[in-house]
Design an enzyme around this catalytic site. Structure first.
Site, PDB file in Angstrom:
ATOM      1  N   LYS A   1       0.858  -1.185   0.000  1.00 29.86           N
ATOM      2  CA  LYS A   1       0.000   0.000   0.000  1.00 29.86           C
ATOM      3  C   LYS A   1       0.888   1.226   0.000  1.00 29.86           C
ATOM      4  CE  LYS A   1      -4.061   1.932   0.176  1.00 29.86           C
ATOM      5  NZ  LYS A   1      -3.607   2.837  -0.891  1.00 29.86           N
TER       6      LYS A   1
ATOM      7  N   GLN B   1       7.112   3.797   4.054  1.00 31.39           N
ATOM      8  CA  GLN B   1       5.728   3.338   4.056  1.00 31.39           C
ATOM      9  C   GLN B   1       5.551   2.055   4.859  1.00 31.39           C
ATOM     10  OE1 GLN B   1       3.801   5.463   1.771  1.00 31.39           O
ATOM     11  NE2 GLN B   1       2.105   4.809   3.073  1.00 31.39           N
TER      12      GLN B   1
ATOM     13  N   LYS C   1       5.188   3.286   8.481  1.00 26.12           N
ATOM     14  CA  LYS C   1       3.978   4.108   8.578  1.00 26.12           C
ATOM     15  C   LYS C   1       2.732   3.233   8.573  1.00 26.12           C
ATOM     16  CE  LYS C   1       3.935   7.668   5.884  1.00 26.12           C
ATOM     17  NZ  LYS C   1       3.790   8.568   4.716  1.00 26.12           N
TER      18      LYS C   1
ATOM     19  N   LYS D   1       5.505   1.806  -2.974  1.00 26.90           N
ATOM     20  CA  LYS D   1       5.418   3.155  -3.524  1.00 26.90           C
ATOM     21  C   LYS D   1       5.691   3.082  -5.020  1.00 26.90           C
ATOM     22  CE  LYS D   1       4.651   7.394  -1.908  1.00 26.90           C
ATOM     23  NZ  LYS D   1       3.653   7.754  -0.899  1.00 26.90           N
TER      24      LYS D   1
ATOM     25  N   ASP E   1      -0.365  10.716  -4.674  1.00 26.03           N
ATOM     26  CA  ASP E   1       0.732  11.389  -3.962  1.00 26.03           C
ATOM     27  C   ASP E   1       0.941  12.695  -4.717  1.00 26.03           C
ATOM     28  OD1 ASP E   1       2.916  10.685  -1.782  1.00 26.03           O
ATOM     29  OD2 ASP E   1       4.014  11.670  -3.384  1.00 26.03           O
TER      30      ASP E   1
ATOM     31  N   THR F   1      -4.587  13.298   5.291  1.00 23.78           N
ATOM     32  CA  THR F   1      -3.188  13.480   5.673  1.00 23.78           C
ATOM     33  C   THR F   1      -3.013  14.771   6.463  1.00 23.78           C
ATOM     34  OG1 THR F   1      -2.538  12.334   3.644  1.00 23.78           O
ATOM     35  CG2 THR F   1      -0.815  13.479   4.853  1.00 23.78           C
TER      36      THR F   1
ATOM     37  N   ASN G   1      -2.597  19.544  -1.277  1.00 21.68           N
ATOM     38  CA  ASN G   1      -3.652  18.860  -0.535  1.00 21.68           C
ATOM     39  C   ASN G   1      -3.357  18.751   0.949  1.00 21.68           C
ATOM     40  OD1 ASN G   1      -4.481  15.893   0.495  1.00 21.68           O
ATOM     41  ND2 ASN G   1      -6.106  16.727  -0.783  1.00 21.68           N
TER      42      ASN G   1
END
Length: 448
Positions: free
Chosen positions: A93, A114, A117, A129, A169, A213, A244
């Site tokens: 993911k 990631q 995380k 990623k 992203d 986020t 964002n």
């Protein structure tokens, strides 16, 4: 130097040689290994079975050509990447980044981060990623669509809701996710809604994903402040960026009573001593895709600067939300001198090692990206849950789940730091907490 320290240093030297020319990846691994020395000294069975070496080596790296045709009928060629780093906890993911700076080293750094995380969220997702050196800026809608379709024509065979679930992203928003999903659906001949997250609300997307986020970064910051008997109410906050993550960090910080005194983009920065008009900022950046100077032209009390740094402002809290290594050692010293006591990373690794050391020396509460910006991937995983159950949750319910996840991440990082005698060091706490969950799964599953 202890035996463990020597072993870690020896392995890191090998990693540098094996992954030459990838400084961002080197930086990310060095930070994690520095924390893991503490674990290996206390729980030395984590040094067995080549665990650290396996953890730092991606399970799979996919590099491919992306040919597409521009509006002048000229053939262009970009390079695409997907690094499937670790699937011990669940399907890979992680987002897709479309930006000229993208290369294998940056994708590996992002995929490595990631892993930890995603582990911290407590949800069953592994780390990966991807992206391309394609730049969506200045491209027409048709050019972006043709690029996305070509990109997915290669990527689709490597992803799936039980294998690898990409998201957005930098450079990949709702428009790009739509084009990517449409091409996936066409090639796979099925509406597999769980294969991408960040989708439109009418075709499998989740409420709060857009905000997640930025909101999550602020929720983590709020927990750090509570731990020291303070709150965001009445605080002054600097937010770098105006994409964002930054926009919704600004929105949530001001909802909780803070005044955001500055934001930025690659053209310069805006000082906003009276706070930010969030709706105007959304219109400028999300609808019209203009530079931050346009915001200043349409409001009172704000000023645009194309020299100096946003980190020169005085504040209580700084939230770097733009890109990696944007906040250096000298910036960190300036922030400390100007009264900043809390820093939380909304972007991935935006603070250099020198900046982090300055924050540590001055007892600034620091939330590293793998903890503070985990809200985006957490809500992506919640979108996956909704897709799997063919369900759709309300905004308040999903936001509540996000808030709980971010509070739990802080609690886990805080308690783990205390367990290893590093109270208040959320870098060590989050690295170790994220590592142990993945490491235990890897050991249980054998040498694979």
């Amino acid at each position: 130097m202890t035996n463990i320290e020597q072993e870690v240093a020896s392995y890191y030297d090998k990693l540098l040689k094996r992954n030459a020319g990838e400084p961002e990846f080197h930086q990310a691994v060095a930070e994690v290994l520095d924390s893991l020395k503490i674990v290996l000294e206390k729980d030395n069975y984590y040094a067995d079975y080549g665990l650290i070496e396996r953890l730092c080596e991606p399970e799979r790296q996919i590099i491919f050509r992306v040919p597409w045709t521009d509006d002048n009928n000229q053939v262009r060629v970009n390079r695409g990447f997907r690094v499937q780093f670790n699937s011990a906890l669940g399907p890979y993911k992680g987002g897709l980044r479309f930006h000229p700076s993208v290369n294998l080293g940056i994708i590996k750094f992002l995929g490595f981060e990631q892993i930890f995380k995603n582990s911290l969220t407590g949800l069953p997702i592994g780390g990966g990623k991807g992206g391309s050196d394609f730049d969506p800026k200045g491209k027409s809608e048709g050019e972006v669509m043709r690029f996305c379709q070509s990109f997915m024509t290669e990527l689709w065979r490597h992803i799936g809701e039980y294998r690898d679930v990409p998201a957005g992203d930098i450079g990949v928003g709702g428009r790009e996710i739509g084009f990517l999903f449409g091409q996936y659906r066409r090639l796979a001949n099925q509406h597999e809604s769980g294969v991408l997250t960040g989708k439109g609300l009418t075709w499998g997307g989740s409420l709060v994903r857009t905000e997640a986020t930025g909101y999550g970064c602020v929720y983590f910051t709020d927990e750090m402040m509570k731990a020291r008997g303070e709150s965001l109410d009445g605080a002054k906050v600097i937010v770098s960026g105006s994409g964002n993550v930054a926009i919704y960090a600004i929105e949530k910080a001001q909802e909780l009573g803070a005044t955001v005194v500055g934001f930025s983009d690659s053209s310069g920065w805006v000082e906003t001593p009276n706070g930010v008009d969030v709706e105007l900022l959304k219109d400028v950046k999300e609808n019209r895709r203009e530079r931050v100077s346009a915001y200043v032209d349409e409001t009172q009390g704000a000023s645009f600067h194309d020299a100096g740094s946003i980190w020169d402002l005085s504040a209580d809290v700084a939230l770097p939300c733009a890109t990696q290594n944007e906040l250096g050692g000298e910036h960190a010293k300036k922030l400390v001198a100007n009264g900043v006591k809390y820093v939380a990373e909304g972007a991935n690794m935006p603070s250099t090692p020198e900046a982090v050391e300055v924050f540590r020396e001055n007892k600034v509460s620091f939330g590293p990206g793998k903890a503070a910006n985990a809200g985006g991937v957490a809500t992506s995983a919640l979108e996956m849950q909704q897709n799997a159950s063919r369900d759709s949750w309300t905004f308040d319910y999903t936001d509540g789940r996000l808030h709980t996840i971010m509070s739990n991440i802080f609690k886990m990082s805080d308690e783990t730091a205390k367990e290893y005698d590093r109270e208040g060091d959320y870098i060590v706490g989050s690295n170790i907490a994220g590592f142990k969950k993945v490491a235990d799964a890897m050991l249980a599953q054998g040498v694979i």
